[in-house]
Design an enzyme around this catalytic site. Structure first.
Site, PDB file in Angstrom:
ATOM      1  N   ARG A 196       0.847  -1.193   0.000  1.00  0.00           N
ATOM      2  CA  ARG A 196       0.000   0.000   0.000  1.00  0.00           C
ATOM      3  C   ARG A 196       0.884   1.246   0.000  1.00  0.00           C
ATOM      4  NH1 ARG A 196      -3.593  -2.747  -1.463  1.00  0.00           N
ATOM      5  NH2 ARG A 196      -5.589  -3.157  -0.464  1.00  0.00           N
ATOM      6  N   HIS A 240      -1.549  -0.146  -9.754  1.00  0.00           N
ATOM      7  CA  HIS A 240      -2.228  -1.048  -8.815  1.00  0.00           C
ATOM      8  C   HIS A 240      -2.793  -2.294  -9.523  1.00  0.00           C
ATOM      9  CE1 HIS A 240      -4.167  -0.933  -4.592  1.00  0.00           C
ATOM     10  NE2 HIS A 240      -4.040  -2.194  -4.992  1.00  0.00           N
ATOM     11  N   GLU A 242      -3.494   7.512  -4.963  1.00  0.00           N
ATOM     12  CA  GLU A 242      -3.807   6.916  -6.276  1.00  0.00           C
ATOM     13  C   GLU A 242      -5.110   7.519  -6.793  1.00  0.00           C
ATOM     14  OE1 GLU A 242      -3.932   2.659  -5.853  1.00  0.00           O
ATOM     15  OE2 GLU A 242      -1.956   2.612  -4.949  1.00  0.00           O
TER      16      GLU A 242
HETATM   17  P1  NAP Z   1      -0.731 -11.146   5.505  1.00  0.00           P
HETATM   18  O1  NAP Z   1      -0.707 -12.594   5.154  1.00  0.00           O
HETATM   19  O2  NAP Z   1      -1.555 -10.699   6.658  1.00  0.00           O
HETATM   20  O3  NAP Z   1       0.793 -10.687   5.710  1.00  0.00           O
HETATM   21  C1  NAP Z   1       1.140  -9.468   6.263  1.00  0.00           C
HETATM   22  C2  NAP Z   1       2.521  -9.614   6.890  1.00  0.00           C
HETATM   23  O4  NAP Z   1       2.925  -8.330   7.361  1.00  0.00           O
HETATM   24  C3  NAP Z   1       2.546 -10.576   8.059  1.00  0.00           C
HETATM   25  O5  NAP Z   1       3.634 -11.440   7.912  1.00  0.00           O
HETATM   26  C4  NAP Z   1       2.717  -9.682   9.280  1.00  0.00           C
HETATM   27  O6  NAP Z   1       3.488 -10.349  10.282  1.00  0.00           O
HETATM   28  C5  NAP Z   1       3.449  -8.477   8.687  1.00  0.00           C
HETATM   29  N1  NAP Z   1       3.187  -7.249   9.448  1.00  0.00           N
HETATM   30  C6  NAP Z   1       1.995  -6.761   9.854  1.00  0.00           C
HETATM   31  N2  NAP Z   1       2.166  -5.623  10.543  1.00  0.00           N
HETATM   32  C7  NAP Z   1       3.506  -5.405  10.590  1.00  0.00           C
HETATM   33  C8  NAP Z   1       4.316  -4.397  11.188  1.00  0.00           C
HETATM   34  N3  NAP Z   1       3.778  -3.404  11.901  1.00  0.00           N
HETATM   35  N4  NAP Z   1       5.649  -4.483  11.027  1.00  0.00           N
HETATM   36  C9  NAP Z   1       6.204  -5.500  10.331  1.00  0.00           C
HETATM   37  N5  NAP Z   1       5.481  -6.499   9.751  1.00  0.00           N
HETATM   38  C10 NAP Z   1       4.150  -6.441   9.880  1.00  0.00           C
HETATM   39  O7  NAP Z   1      -1.219 -10.266   4.275  1.00  0.00           O
HETATM   40  P2  NAP Z   1      -1.057 -10.579   2.711  1.00  0.00           P
HETATM   41  O8  NAP Z   1      -2.239 -11.347   2.244  1.00  0.00           O
HETATM   42  O9  NAP Z   1       0.305 -11.091   2.453  1.00  0.00           O
HETATM   43  O10 NAP Z   1      -1.220  -9.091   2.139  1.00  0.00           O
HETATM   44  C11 NAP Z   1      -0.305  -8.075   2.514  1.00  0.00           C
HETATM   45  C12 NAP Z   1      -0.758  -6.719   2.015  1.00  0.00           C
HETATM   46  O11 NAP Z   1      -0.593  -6.660   0.608  1.00  0.00           O
HETATM   47  C13 NAP Z   1      -2.251  -6.418   2.233  1.00  0.00           C
HETATM   48  O12 NAP Z   1      -2.482  -5.866   3.492  1.00  0.00           O
HETATM   49  C14 NAP Z   1      -2.570  -5.458   1.105  1.00  0.00           C
HETATM   50  O13 NAP Z   1      -2.525  -4.138   1.573  1.00  0.00           O
HETATM   51  C15 NAP Z   1      -1.469  -5.674   0.093  1.00  0.00           C
HETATM   52  N6  NAP Z   1      -1.991  -6.151  -1.197  1.00  0.00           N
HETATM   53  C16 NAP Z   1      -1.779  -5.401  -2.329  1.00  0.00           C
HETATM   54  C17 NAP Z   1      -2.276  -5.838  -3.538  1.00  0.00           C
HETATM   55  C18 NAP Z   1      -2.054  -5.047  -4.799  1.00  0.00           C
HETATM   56  O14 NAP Z   1      -2.927  -5.021  -5.632  1.00  0.00           O
HETATM   57  N7  NAP Z   1      -0.889  -4.441  -4.988  1.00  0.00           N
HETATM   58  C19 NAP Z   1      -2.995  -7.040  -3.623  1.00  0.00           C
HETATM   59  C20 NAP Z   1      -3.173  -7.783  -2.460  1.00  0.00           C
HETATM   60  C21 NAP Z   1      -2.666  -7.324  -1.244  1.00  0.00           C
HETATM   61  P3  NAP Z   1       3.338  -9.995  11.843  1.00  0.00           P
HETATM   62  O15 NAP Z   1       1.870  -9.964  12.138  1.00  0.00           O
HETATM   63  O16 NAP Z   1       4.095 -11.069  12.546  1.00  0.00           O
HETATM   64  O17 NAP Z   1       3.971  -8.658  12.012  1.00  0.00           O
END
Ligand code: NAP
Length: 317
Positions: free
Chosen positions: A236, A283, A265
């Protein structure tokens, strides 16, 4: 049948499924609804199938009709929704995890390749023509043997790590909690961002946008990187302070950037337009037909399960 406001146009297969499951209000022109319009249109509805372009802040949520019991977000990220405000009003919020991880990881890898191998400059030169091959023409950074730092080694981060490893990259990561060894697959854990950034020749940002991660790349933290590092963001825009990154790019502290997401965006900070090495996409993370259908199906099923059972597995508040 439950009445559901679907704020954005979905792919036809998904709208067909929604029509079989609920009494839906579709947005056939795919108009970007204002917050007052969402409030107005949700009158008489039981739920909202929202998208990341809907800003469901406290003020908006407080004005939703009492009949709204669920907001099912058509995205895995839910930074567009004030979860506490929804909880206070007894509104369940859900997301669409897993089904978009592969597609988003592909774009995460494209950002790494595009930024490291100077794709933006290469595409521009090929279009203009007249470029001349030479031994040092558009020399980029090779991925083999390069250290990749992953900020947020969750579902998407782990998939990026798997592909990057097959390209010969050495994986380092930071999460608030260390993963088990079977999930790490040899990746090196760093308990803070300073330690992670200091070994990141390339960074892939994959963590959610939260109060904690907002502007995590800033004037101070950009100095933690090795000189000439590359920063990519598939998560994001809120996680990067653009002014600080643009300044670091201009000083060549940071060599290149790869962004699928950015603040405000679709309006890119104009500072990036002056950076030739900036490889920037609009995006596209989850933008494949199969993934968009799977996301919409899950968003629909979340609402259906909720009204049938009073619960659903992708509840986030
Ligand atoms: P996820 O499985 O929940 O993974 C998020 C990771 O971030 C976890 O390993 C978490 O570990 C870590 N995290 C959370 N808060 C943190 C912090 N304060 N400091 C360091 N690490 C932290 O989520 P995901 O499915 O992989 O998706 C991740 C993100 O990608 C989404 O939230 C979304 O915004 C973005 N995304 C973007 C697109 C796009 O179109 N570009 C598409 C899909 C998703 P811990 O909880 O142990 O910290």
């Amino acid at each position: 049948m439950k009445k559901i406001l679907i704020t954005r146009k979905l792919i036809k297969e998904s709208e067909d499924k929604a029509a079989k499951t609920f009494d839906p209000i579709f947005n056939s022109n795919d108009e970007l609804y204002s917050q007052p319009k969402v409030i107005e249109m949700s009158k008489g509805c039981d739920g909202i199938l929202s998208s990341l372009t809907d800003k469901m802040d406290q003020e908006t949520i407080n004005q939703l009709p009492d009949t709204i019991k669920i907001i099912s977000n058509f995205a895995v990220g839910f930074g567009n929704i004030d979860l506490d405000a929804a909880k206070k009003r007894g509104i369940t919020v859900t997301n669409t995890p897993e089904v978009l991880s592969d597609a988003t990881a592909e774009i995460g890898i494209l950002l790494i390749l595009g930024a490291c191998r100077r794709a933006a400059e290469g595409i521009e030169s090929a279009k203009v023509g007249g470029w001349k091959w030479s031994a040092d023409y558009l020399i980029g950074k090779q991925l083999t043997g390069t250290r990749l730092g992953i900020l947020g080694m969750g579902r998407i981060g782990q998939k990026i790590a798997k592909i990057a490893r097959s390209l010969g990259m050495i994986i380092h990561y930071h999460n608030r909690s260390k993963l088990s060894e079977d999930k790490e697959l040899g990746a090196v854990y760093h308990k803070d961002i300073k330690s992670l950034f200091s070994v990141s020749d390339v960074l892939s940002i994959c963590c959610p946008a939260t109060k904690e991660t907002e502007n995590m790349i800033n004037k101070e933290t950009v100095e933690f990187f090795p000189k000439g590092a590359i920063i990519t963001n598939v998560a994001r825009g809120d996680i990067i302070d653009d002014e600080a990154l643009i300044d670091a790019l201009n000083r060549r502290k940071i060599y290149a950037v790869g962004l699928d997401v950015y603040k405000n965006e679709p309006n890119l900070n104009p500072g990036y337009l002056q950076i030739k090495s900036a490889f920037i996409l609009p995006h596209l993370g989850s933008a494949t037909k199969d993934t968009r259908i799977a996301m919409a199906n899950l968003a629909i099923d979340n609402i259906d399960d909720f009204f049938k059972t009073g619960n659903c597995k992708n509840k986030v508040n």
